[in-house]
Design a protein around this motif. Structure first.
Motif, short mmCIF file in Angstrom:
data_model
loop_
_atom_site.label_atom_id
_atom_site.label_comp_id
_atom_site.label_asym_id
_atom_site.label_seq_id
_atom_site.Cartn_x
_atom_site.Cartn_y
_atom_site.Cartn_z
N ASP A 30 -17.76 -40.31 -44.95
CA ASP A 30 -17.98 -39.91 -43.54
C ASP A 30 -18.07 -41.42 -42.77
OD1 ASP A 30 -18.07 -38.39 -41.31
OD2 ASP A 30 -20.26 -38.01 -41.37
N TYR A 31 -17.23 -42.28 -43.06
CA TYR A 31 -17.31 -43.77 -42.59
C TYR A 31 -17.17 -43.84 -41.03
CZ TYR A 31 -12.21 -44.21 -42.23
OH TYR A 31 -11.04 -44.19 -41.79
N THR A 32 -16.59 -42.84 -40.63
CA THR A 32 -16.32 -43.00 -39.05
C THR A 32 -17.60 -42.67 -38.18
OG1 THR A 32 -15.53 -40.55 -39.18
CG2 THR A 32 -13.74 -42.29 -39.27
N THR A 33 -18.47 -42.08 -38.69
CA THR A 33 -19.72 -41.77 -37.97
C THR A 33 -20.86 -42.81 -38.29
OG1 THR A 33 -20.41 -40.43 -39.52
CG2 THR A 33 -19.03 -39.36 -37.98
N LYS A 34 -20.48 -43.75 -39.16
CA LYS A 34 -21.62 -44.89 -39.58
C LYS A 34 -21.58 -46.02 -38.72
CE LYS A 34 -22.55 -41.96 -43.12
NZ LYS A 34 -23.69 -40.92 -42.82
N ALA A 35 -22.67 -46.51 -38.56
CA ALA A 35 -22.86 -47.95 -37.73
C ALA A 35 -22.07 -49.15 -38.50
CB ALA A 35 -24.20 -48.28 -37.75
N SER A 36 -21.63 -49.97 -38.05
CA SER A 36 -20.79 -51.02 -38.45
C SER A 36 -21.70 -51.77 -39.53
CB SER A 36 -20.42 -52.37 -37.28
OG SER A 36 -19.89 -51.97 -36.38
N PHE A 37 -23.10 -52.02 -39.54
CA PHE A 37 -23.67 -52.60 -40.42
C PHE A 37 -24.04 -51.71 -41.81
CE2 PHE A 37 -27.95 -54.18 -42.43
CZ PHE A 37 -27.55 -55.55 -42.62
N SER A 38 -23.91 -50.66 -41.45
CA SER A 38 -23.92 -49.69 -42.87
C SER A 38 -22.65 -49.88 -43.49
CB SER A 38 -23.91 -48.29 -42.38
OG SER A 38 -25.30 -47.90 -41.69
N LEU A 39 -21.55 -49.88 -43.07
CA LEU A 39 -20.42 -50.26 -43.54
C LEU A 39 -20.14 -51.45 -44.39
CD1 LEU A 39 -17.93 -48.66 -40.45
CD2 LEU A 39 -18.79 -47.49 -42.57
N VAL A 40 -20.69 -52.60 -43.59
CA VAL A 40 -20.85 -53.75 -44.37
C VAL A 40 -21.55 -53.73 -45.58
CG1 VAL A 40 -21.73 -56.10 -44.08
CG2 VAL A 40 -20.51 -55.05 -42.45
N LEU A 41 -22.66 -52.86 -45.52
CA LEU A 41 -23.55 -52.72 -46.77
C LEU A 41 -23.01 -51.88 -47.57
CD1 LEU A 41 -27.17 -51.83 -45.13
CD2 LEU A 41 -26.58 -54.12 -46.44
N GLN A 69 -7.00 -45.49 -44.36
CA GLN A 69 -8.49 -45.43 -44.41
C GLN A 69 -9.13 -46.85 -44.49
OE1 GLN A 69 -10.56 -44.44 -47.96
NE2 GLN A 69 -11.58 -42.96 -47.00
N ALA A 70 -8.37 -47.92 -45.20
CA ALA A 70 -8.68 -49.18 -45.28
C ALA A 70 -9.00 -49.80 -44.07
CB ALA A 70 -8.05 -49.87 -46.35
N PHE A 71 -7.74 -49.65 -43.33
CA PHE A 71 -7.93 -50.67 -41.97
C PHE A 71 -8.70 -49.56 -40.92
CE2 PHE A 71 -3.68 -52.07 -43.47
CZ PHE A 71 -3.52 -53.28 -43.09
N GLY A 72 -8.80 -48.36 -41.25
CA GLY A 72 -9.84 -47.56 -40.28
C GLY A 72 -11.23 -48.00 -40.57
N TYR A 73 -11.41 -48.36 -41.92
CA TYR A 73 -12.83 -48.87 -42.29
C TYR A 73 -13.02 -50.07 -41.78
CZ TYR A 73 -16.69 -49.52 -45.39
OH TYR A 73 -18.19 -49.48 -45.96
N LEU A 74 -12.01 -50.98 -41.63
CA LEU A 74 -12.28 -52.57 -41.27
C LEU A 74 -12.33 -52.44 -39.41
CD1 LEU A 74 -9.66 -54.40 -43.25
CD2 LEU A 74 -12.05 -54.67 -43.32
N SER A 75 -11.56 -51.51 -39.08
CA SER A 75 -11.67 -51.29 -37.61
C SER A 75 -13.10 -50.87 -37.10
CB SER A 75 -10.71 -50.49 -37.08
OG SER A 75 -9.27 -50.84 -37.28
N ALA A 76 -13.71 -50.09 -38.00
CA ALA A 76 -15.19 -49.44 -37.64
C ALA A 76 -16.05 -50.69 -37.84
CB ALA A 76 -15.50 -48.18 -38.62
N ILE A 77 -15.70 -51.59 -38.81
CA ILE A 77 -16.77 -52.61 -38.96
C ILE A 77 -16.69 -53.37 -37.73
CG2 ILE A 77 -17.14 -54.84 -40.13
CD1 ILE A 77 -16.46 -53.46 -42.92
#
Length: 489
Positions: free
Chosen positions: A233-244, A405-413
């Protein structure tokens, strides 16, 4: 059968006792016993695929004998004809093994990609996929069999006439399903020689098994739970959570795969065999080139010796060096799986490697990081940190299910979405503790083969470390069954 399963906990001591106390007097029977238990080990997962590994082994064995037969027929005008026969047999064996690998692993990917290409052109094609179950470890034992045939043809090793030893070489259970990918020049001769039990080697093997089990069951599996929670559910997470989560996946994949390699190497040592080192503290690398000398060493050197160098290696024009490098890294990505994410991951690493190669800086770090010092210099620390960031960015593509998903994850970061709650609460404290403990241990043991080579400690100190790790196995083991990542390759 998994190394971290109860079944293997019963299997290993039984095999060990029979190997040294029943079959040790006869080398042929001992090797035959290895084949039998290796097939039991592999068949425990799915007995139907025993035929596949047996066929690969038999065809490669016969090919090696035929290659030598025709290479020795050098009489009169038939020399070139016989040499051509040897080449055809070698090429045929390569195509046969790659054909099996391609059928199980890549057929559906190519068919669907072909249909998608025509769909974009406005034409709809009816295609049929095979939907085959991917045999565990097929990429590993296929490459091991291929290296034998190629080395025999190139006269780097003798073709064996000992079929039992060859079957044992291909199916040797410690490294059968996830490597290291051994060469016939290194492993096969070990089956020809009588093996005697070595207490120091067995003790060190047990220590390496323990360290590998700790990395997999305690560190990797705990990281996996956190990473899965974020990715789902990465689209709802904060950037720092995604980095972690990205950092935790870097730790997860390293501990998962190197943990398996440690257990494989340690298990082999219990039976008197030496397998090649597959990981050499890769996250202490100071650039991408050093990272790839330290990560999955058996695969990296396989592509170097059987693809990169035959293509010309670093010789030739600038364009040829670029071409050879990108081919190898792209193939390395594709070896991991039939998905555009793996191809992109391989290409991404190739593009990071190229500047170092073209500027002839790819061999500048061949020593131990901060050798002779307790801590790295400021420059080394920055280089290690930046290299880790680049590698972690690549792992995002490796972990993602699709490029979108990969680019979406990076964009969310990079969206810098705000953090809710404290930074500390974003990641379980036990993961922080385990990761810090892991890297401290490996940093101070970076000149050793594994972190538990602590012979300089007094006896009581060593056993305190061992008991602490065993305790961690009981208290930090996840209840969720998390398979080894590289079993899918």
């Amino acid at each position: 059968m998994l190394f971290n399963s109860i079944e293997f906990g019963v299997f290993l001591p039984v095999v060990f006792l029979l190997y040294w106390f029943v079959f040790a007097r006869n080398l042929k029977l001992q090797n035959l016993f290895i084949v039998a238990v290796s097939y039991l080990f592999y068949g425990w997962w799915n007995v139907r695929f025993l035929f596949l590994i047996a066929l690969t082994t038999l065809v490669s064995f016969v090919s090696g004998r035929l290659i030598v037969h025709y290479q020795r027929r050098d009489t009169g005008n038939a020399v070139r004809w016989y040499k051509n026969r040897a080449w055809l047999i070698s090429a045929g064996n390569i195509l046969f093994n790659l054909g099996i690998l391609g059928c199980f692993k890549y057929y559906d990917f190519f068919v669907m990609s072909f249909a998608e290409a025509f769909r974009l052109l406005g034409t709809s094609l009816q295609v049929h996929t095979l939907d085959l179950i991917l045999p565990v470890g097929i990429s590993f034992y296929t490459f091991q069999a291929l290296s034998y045939t190629i080395d025999v043809y190139k006269k780097k090793t003798e073709a064996t006439d000992d079929i039992v030893s060859f079957f044992a070489y291909v199916s040797f259970f410690p490294q059968l399903v996830a490597g290291p990918i051994e060469r016939a020049t290194r492993l096969l001769p070990q089956f020809y020689k009588e093996r005697t039990f070595s207490y120091p080697a067995a003790v060190d093997g047990l220590r390496q098994i323990l360290w590998g089990l700790f990395k997999k069951v305690v560190v990797a599996d705990n990281c996996a739970v956190f990473v899965n929670q974020i990715y789902v559910d990465y689209t709802t997470k904060a950037s720092f959570s995604l980095v972690l989560a990205a950092v935790c996946f870097s730790v997860q994949i390293y501990c998962d795969f190197s943990g398996y390699s440690d257990m494989a190497i340690g298990t082999a040592r219990l039976f008197g065999f030496r397998l090649m080192r597959n990981f050499n503290m890769p996250y202490f690398s100071r650039d991408i080139a050093e990272f790839w000398r330290r990560w999955h060493i058996s695969l990296t050197t396989w592509f170097r010796d059987y693809v990169y160098i035959p293509l010309g290696g670093s010789r030739g024009s600038r364009w040829q060096r670029v071409r050879n490098t990108l081919i190898v890294f792209t193939l390395s990505g594709f070896w991991h799986g039939a998905n555009l994410t793996f191809l992109f991951w391989g290409l991404f690493n190739g593009l990071l490697f190229l500047p170092l190669l073209l500027e002839k800086k790819n061999r500048r770090y061949i020593d131990i990081p901060a050798e002779g010092k307790t801590l790295p210099s400021a420059g080394e620390a920055i280089s290690i940190f930046l290299t880790f960031i680049l590698v972690t960015t690549g792992w995002i593509f490796f972990r993602a299910e699709s490029l979108a998903q990969a680019f979406g994850y990076l964009s969310a970061i990079v969206s810098f979405s705000p953090v809710t709650g404290s930074y500390i609460s974003l990641i379980p404290k036990k993961i922080c503790f385990l990761v810090v403990f892991l890297f401290i241990c490996e940093w101070f043991q970076r000149d050793k083969e594994h972190a538990l080579q602590i012979d300089i400690f007094p006896r009581w100190g060593r056993y305190m470390v061992y008991y602490s790790i065993v305790t961690a196995l009981f208290f930090f083991t996840e209840l969720e069954d998390i398979p080894f990542i590289y079993f899918q390759f």
